[in-house]
Motif scaffolding. Structure first.
Motif, PDB file in Angstrom:
ATOM      1  N   TRP A 193       0.843  -1.190   0.000  1.00 13.36           N
ATOM      2  CA  TRP A 193       0.000   0.000   0.000  1.00 13.36           C
ATOM      3  C   TRP A 193       0.878   1.239   0.000  1.00 13.36           C
ATOM      4  CZ3 TRP A 193      -5.145  -0.096  -0.692  1.00 13.36           C
ATOM      5  CH2 TRP A 193      -5.841  -1.277  -0.387  1.00 13.36           C
ATOM      6  N   PHE A 194       0.499   2.198  -0.815  1.00 12.01           N
ATOM      7  CA  PHE A 194       1.130   3.504  -0.866  1.00 12.01           C
ATOM      8  C   PHE A 194       0.052   4.557  -0.740  1.00 12.01           C
ATOM      9  CE2 PHE A 194       4.098   0.637  -2.658  1.00 12.01           C
ATOM     10  CZ  PHE A 194       5.360   1.172  -2.462  1.00 12.01           C
ATOM     11  N   ARG A 195       0.452   5.774  -0.431  1.00  6.63           N
ATOM     12  CA  ARG A 195      -0.524   6.850  -0.348  1.00  6.63           C
ATOM     13  C   ARG A 195       0.088   8.150  -0.843  1.00  6.63           C
ATOM     14  NH1 ARG A 195      -0.952   7.563   6.271  1.00  6.63           N
ATOM     15  NH2 ARG A 195       1.076   8.604   6.567  1.00  6.63           N
ATOM     16  N   VAL A 221       3.501   2.965   2.540  1.00  3.51           N
ATOM     17  CA  VAL A 221       2.707   2.755   3.737  1.00  3.51           C
ATOM     18  C   VAL A 221       3.006   1.395   4.363  1.00  3.51           C
ATOM     19  CG1 VAL A 221       0.381   2.526   4.694  1.00  3.51           C
ATOM     20  CG2 VAL A 221       0.860   4.273   2.957  1.00  3.51           C
ATOM     21  N   ALA A 222       2.837   0.326   3.587  1.00  4.72           N
ATOM     22  CA  ALA A 222       3.023  -1.019   4.121  1.00  4.72           C
ATOM     23  C   ALA A 222       3.252  -2.000   2.984  1.00  4.72           C
ATOM     24  CB  ALA A 222       1.804  -1.453   4.943  1.00  4.72           C
ATOM     25  N   ALA A 223       3.924  -3.105   3.285  1.00  2.07           N
ATOM     26  CA  ALA A 223       4.183  -4.143   2.298  1.00  2.07           C
ATOM     27  C   ALA A 223       4.031  -5.510   2.935  1.00  2.07           C
ATOM     28  CB  ALA A 223       5.586  -3.992   1.712  1.00  2.07           C
ATOM     29  N   TYR A 240      -3.230   3.768  -2.582  1.00  2.00           N
ATOM     30  CA  TYR A 240      -3.059   2.921  -3.751  1.00  2.00           C
ATOM     31  C   TYR A 240      -2.585   1.529  -3.358  1.00  2.00           C
ATOM     32  CZ  TYR A 240      -3.108   7.314  -6.363  1.00  2.00           C
ATOM     33  OH  TYR A 240      -3.448   8.531  -6.894  1.00  2.00           O
ATOM     34  N   CYS A 241      -3.176   0.540  -3.962  1.00  2.00           N
ATOM     35  CA  CYS A 241      -2.744  -0.840  -3.855  1.00  2.00           C
ATOM     36  C   CYS A 241      -1.751  -1.131  -4.969  1.00  2.00           C
ATOM     37  CB  CYS A 241      -3.958  -1.761  -3.967  1.00  2.00           C
ATOM     38  SG  CYS A 241      -3.592  -3.514  -4.111  1.00  2.00           S
ATOM     39  N   ALA A 242      -0.729  -1.927  -4.665  1.00  2.00           N
ATOM     40  CA  ALA A 242       0.274  -2.280  -5.658  1.00  2.00           C
ATOM     41  C   ALA A 242       0.632  -3.754  -5.554  1.00  2.00           C
ATOM     42  CB  ALA A 242       1.535  -1.425  -5.470  1.00  2.00           C
ATOM     43  N   ALA A 243       1.029  -4.338  -6.671  1.00  3.83           N
ATOM     44  CA  ALA A 243       1.395  -5.750  -6.709  1.00  3.83           C
ATOM     45  C   ALA A 243       2.506  -5.973  -7.714  1.00  3.83           C
ATOM     46  CB  ALA A 243       0.180  -6.608  -7.073  1.00  3.83           C
ATOM     47  N   TYR A 302       8.590  -5.403  -0.843  1.00  4.47           N
ATOM     48  CA  TYR A 302       9.264  -4.250  -1.420  1.00  4.47           C
ATOM     49  C   TYR A 302       8.727  -2.955  -0.851  1.00  4.47           C
ATOM     50  CZ  TYR A 302      10.456  -7.988  -4.574  1.00  4.47           C
ATOM     51  OH  TYR A 302      10.894  -9.182  -5.089  1.00  4.47           O
ATOM     52  N   LEU A 303       9.627  -2.007  -0.646  1.00  8.59           N
ATOM     53  CA  LEU A 303       9.295  -0.741  -0.011  1.00  8.59           C
ATOM     54  C   LEU A 303       9.254   0.439  -0.981  1.00  8.59           C
ATOM     55  CD1 LEU A 303      11.538  -1.026   3.179  1.00  8.59           C
ATOM     56  CD2 LEU A 303       9.308  -2.066   2.730  1.00  8.59           C
ATOM     57  N   ARG A 304       9.747   0.226  -2.186  1.00  5.58           N
ATOM     58  CA  ARG A 304       9.814   1.314  -3.156  1.00  5.58           C
ATOM     59  C   ARG A 304       8.751   1.137  -4.240  1.00  5.58           C
ATOM     60  NH1 ARG A 304      14.186   4.643  -3.394  1.00  5.58           N
ATOM     61  NH2 ARG A 304      15.832   4.256  -1.856  1.00  5.58           N
ATOM     62  N   ALA A 305       8.142   2.228  -4.632  1.00  3.91           N
ATOM     63  CA  ALA A 305       7.104   2.180  -5.654  1.00  3.91           C
ATOM     64  C   ALA A 305       7.623   1.602  -6.962  1.00  3.91           C
ATOM     65  CB  ALA A 305       6.530   3.577  -5.876  1.00  3.91           C
ATOM     66  N   ILE A 306       8.888   1.859  -7.280  1.00  5.35           N
ATOM     67  CA  ILE A 306       9.457   1.402  -8.537  1.00  5.35           C
ATOM     68  C   ILE A 306       9.503  -0.113  -8.624  1.00  5.35           C
ATOM     69  CG2 ILE A 306      11.848   1.404  -7.739  1.00  5.35           C
ATOM     70  CD1 ILE A 306      10.554   2.620 -11.159  1.00  5.35           C
ATOM     71  N   SER A 307       9.413  -0.799  -7.498  1.00  7.76           N
ATOM     72  CA  SER A 307       9.473  -2.254  -7.475  1.00  7.76           C
ATOM     73  C   SER A 307       8.178  -2.923  -7.918  1.00  7.76           C
ATOM     74  CB  SER A 307       9.832  -2.753  -6.072  1.00  7.76           C
ATOM     75  OG  SER A 307      11.104  -2.279  -5.669  1.00  7.76           O
ATOM     76  N   TYR A 308       7.108  -2.175  -7.984  1.00  6.52           N
ATOM     77  CA  TYR A 308       5.790  -2.736  -8.281  1.00  6.52           C
ATOM     78  C   TYR A 308       5.396  -2.541  -9.737  1.00  6.52           C
ATOM     79  CZ  TYR A 308       5.268  -3.389  -3.302  1.00  6.52           C
ATOM     80  OH  TYR A 308       5.443  -3.798  -1.998  1.00  6.52           O
ATOM     81  N   ASP A 309       4.857  -3.599 -10.322  1.00  9.00           N
ATOM     82  CA  ASP A 309       4.463  -3.566 -11.724  1.00  9.00           C
ATOM     83  C   ASP A 309       3.024  -3.114 -11.935  1.00  9.00           C
ATOM     84  OD1 ASP A 309       6.314  -6.617 -12.475  1.00  9.00           O
ATOM     85  OD2 ASP A 309       6.954  -4.524 -12.552  1.00  9.00           O
TER      86      ASP A 309
END
Length: 126
Positions: free
Chosen positions: A36-38, A48-50, A95-98, A107-114
């Motif tokens: 999760w990101f915000r 936010v959390a992973a 935002y949800c990310a996966a 993963y803690l960085r947004a760039i890691s998520y597709d």
């Protein structure tokens, strides 16, 4: 492309709680690390959390540690963010990310998520 859909956002008073949900469209999440990101007003997107694939390992931003809980139900293909003791500074689009992952990493960085959801608004009033 994996389509993620967030739900559960809304308006809540400070000190209250909300639970966000995230689910992909038409597929399982068992092979994905998720997070999760915000993005607060006027600020950049922040972590936010992973959580790893099994749900056994999690990580939180210092700003939410002890108040938020990330979890997943792989049988239901759903990711959750339980938010307790909400503060006005938690106001943001969440935002949800996966991302597909062969092992147990998170993963803690947004760039890691597709893959990303469209976001859900959380507003905390005083």
């Amino acid at each position: 492309q994996v389509q993620l859909v967030e739900s559960g956002g809304g308006l809540v008073q400070a000190g209250g709680s909300l639970r966000l949900s995230c689910a992909p469209s038409g597929r399982t999440i068992i092979n994905y690390a998720m997070g999760w990101f915000r993005q607060p007003p006027t600020k950049e997107r922040e972590f936010v959390a992973a959580i790893n694939r099994s749900g056994g390992s999690t990580s939180y931003a210092d700003s939410v540690k002890g108040r938020f809980t990330i979890s997943r139900d792989n049988a239901k293909s759903t990711l959750y963010l339980q938010m307790d003791s909400l503060k006005t500074e938690d106001t943001a689009v969440y935002y949800c990310a996966a991302t597909p992952t062969p092992g147990g990493a998170y993963y803690l960085r947004a760039i890691s998520y597709d893959y990303w959801g469209q976001g859900t608004q959380v507003t905390v009033s005083s």
